[in-house]
Design an enzyme around this catalytic site. Structure first.
Site, mmCIF file in Angstrom:
data_model
loop_
_atom_site.group_PDB
_atom_site.id
_atom_site.type_symbol
_atom_site.label_atom_id
_atom_site.label_comp_id
_atom_site.label_asym_id
_atom_site.label_seq_id
_atom_site.Cartn_x
_atom_site.Cartn_y
_atom_site.Cartn_z
ATOM 1 N N THR A 98 53.151 40.154 38.699
ATOM 2 C CA THR A 98 51.726 40.021 38.403
ATOM 3 C C THR A 98 51.121 41.404 38.563
ATOM 4 O O THR A 98 50.987 41.915 39.683
ATOM 5 C CB THR A 98 51.044 39.019 39.342
ATOM 6 O OG1 THR A 98 51.589 37.715 39.114
ATOM 7 C CG2 THR A 98 49.543 38.976 39.082
ATOM 8 N N LYS A 173 47.419 35.414 33.351
ATOM 9 C CA LYS A 173 47.667 35.201 34.782
ATOM 10 C C LYS A 173 46.414 35.502 35.597
ATOM 11 O O LYS A 173 46.113 34.812 36.582
ATOM 12 C CB LYS A 173 48.829 36.078 35.248
ATOM 13 C CG LYS A 173 49.146 35.963 36.745
ATOM 14 C CD LYS A 173 49.560 34.553 37.149
ATOM 15 C CE LYS A 173 49.743 34.422 38.660
ATOM 16 N NZ LYS A 173 50.952 35.107 39.160
ATOM 17 N N LYS A 241 45.124 41.074 45.814
ATOM 18 C CA LYS A 241 45.642 42.019 44.825
ATOM 19 C C LYS A 241 45.377 41.498 43.414
ATOM 20 O O LYS A 241 44.897 42.227 42.538
ATOM 21 C CB LYS A 241 47.144 42.216 45.020
ATOM 22 C CG LYS A 241 47.787 43.171 44.020
ATOM 23 C CD LYS A 241 49.252 42.832 43.754
ATOM 24 C CE LYS A 241 49.372 41.616 42.856
ATOM 25 N NZ LYS A 241 50.744 41.374 42.354
#
Length: 290
Positions: A98, A173, A241
């Site tokens: 990711t 995502k 994050k």
């Protein structure tokens, strides 16, 4: 059977690589920054390990990666001993990290110059999904390499979708994480209200989980949330994050994210309490213990 390298054996990559070997029956070479983890994987699943990403990638049909962030990805792909120095012409690099859409586009461009393909393919489903081979994979790239890579990735996925051009998988995502963040915060607030009001939470959840409020987070997290147990699942550090990546992409497209920015602050509060490795459902903890 394909020749596959897998780079990164964290909580996600370790079982994913295992599925490639056992369920997929592929010839798998693994690389991990901590060599002992790679040796443990080989002892458990067979295959072989390599000392560098470059060595792991050499001669492979597919090179999969699942590391921590943009910095880690750039190092494992483009560093002095990076995989891109060893990937064969015609191979496919599939990145399950990711990361930002920016680095996805960068790696795609470098790959094309090197005569191979790159697909950004972040996953959703968490550690349990990786262990059970039930991940959802969202991809960015071209159709032909996607069609080649999909049967291989099927070893650890329940659904794989090509969304659009390079970077599209990463943006998808981001959207996934944004949806989760807002939902978990309001679920936390609702559960906290019910607890403080002294309601029978089993009855409450049996009632509302059958209606429009139902969600995966509700079904799978509410019991541990009200018990204050968060030592499992997807860590707060990683969610922050991911939300940071999403907000940066939002600035690029001038897409407002006021709720995401607010929930990110709530996660920062959890980190301040030492909960960086707690599951993301720990948003309820500051409400339970102000």
């Amino acid at each position: 059977m394909a020749k596959v390298a897998f780079l990164g054996l964290g909580v996600m990559g370790y079982p994913m690589a295992g599925h490639l070997k056992v369920k997929g029956g592929h010839d798998v070479t693994v690389y991990n920054r901590t060599a002992a983890k790679a040796e443990k994987w080989v002892a458990q699943f067979g295959g072989r390990s390599a000392p560098t990403p470059r060595a792991a990638a050499e001669g492979q049909d597919f090179v999969m990666a699942c590391v921590g962030n943009d910095h880690d990805l750039r190092e494992v792909a483009l560093g002095a001993d990076g995989a891109f120095h060893g990937v064969a012409r015609g191979a496919v690099f599939v990145d399950h990290t990711t990361a930002s859409a920016e680095i996805a586009r960068e790696l795609h461009a470098v790959a094309r110059k090197g005569g191979f393909d790159a697909i950004d393919a972040p996953v959703s489903g968490g550690q349990a999904g990786a262990e059970n081979g039930q991940l959802t994979v969202m991809c960015g790239g071209e159709q032909a390499p996607f069609d080649r890579a999909k049967p291989v990735a099927d070893a650890y996925a329940k659904a794989i979708t090509l969304i659009g051009p390079p970077g599209s998988g990463q943006i998808t995502k981001m959207m996934n994480q944004m949806c989760i963040a807002g939902l978990v915060q309001t679920l936390s607030e609702a559960l906290n209200l019910g607890q403080r009001a002294g309601l029978d939470m089993d009855k409450v959840m049996a009632a509302i989980s059958k209606g429009a409020a139902q969600s995966w987070q509700m079904d799978n997290r509410w019991q541990n949330m009200i018990a204050g147990k968060f030592d499992y699942g997807f860590a707060v550090d990683w969610m922050r994050k991911d939300l940071g990546i999403a907000m940066a992409e939002g600035k690029r497209w001038k897409a407002a994210m006021p709720v995401v920015a607010l929930v990110d602050q709530f996660y920062a509060r959890v980190q301040e309490r030492g909960g960086g490795r707690w599951d993301t459902s720990s948003l309820i903890q500051p409400l339970q213990k102000p």
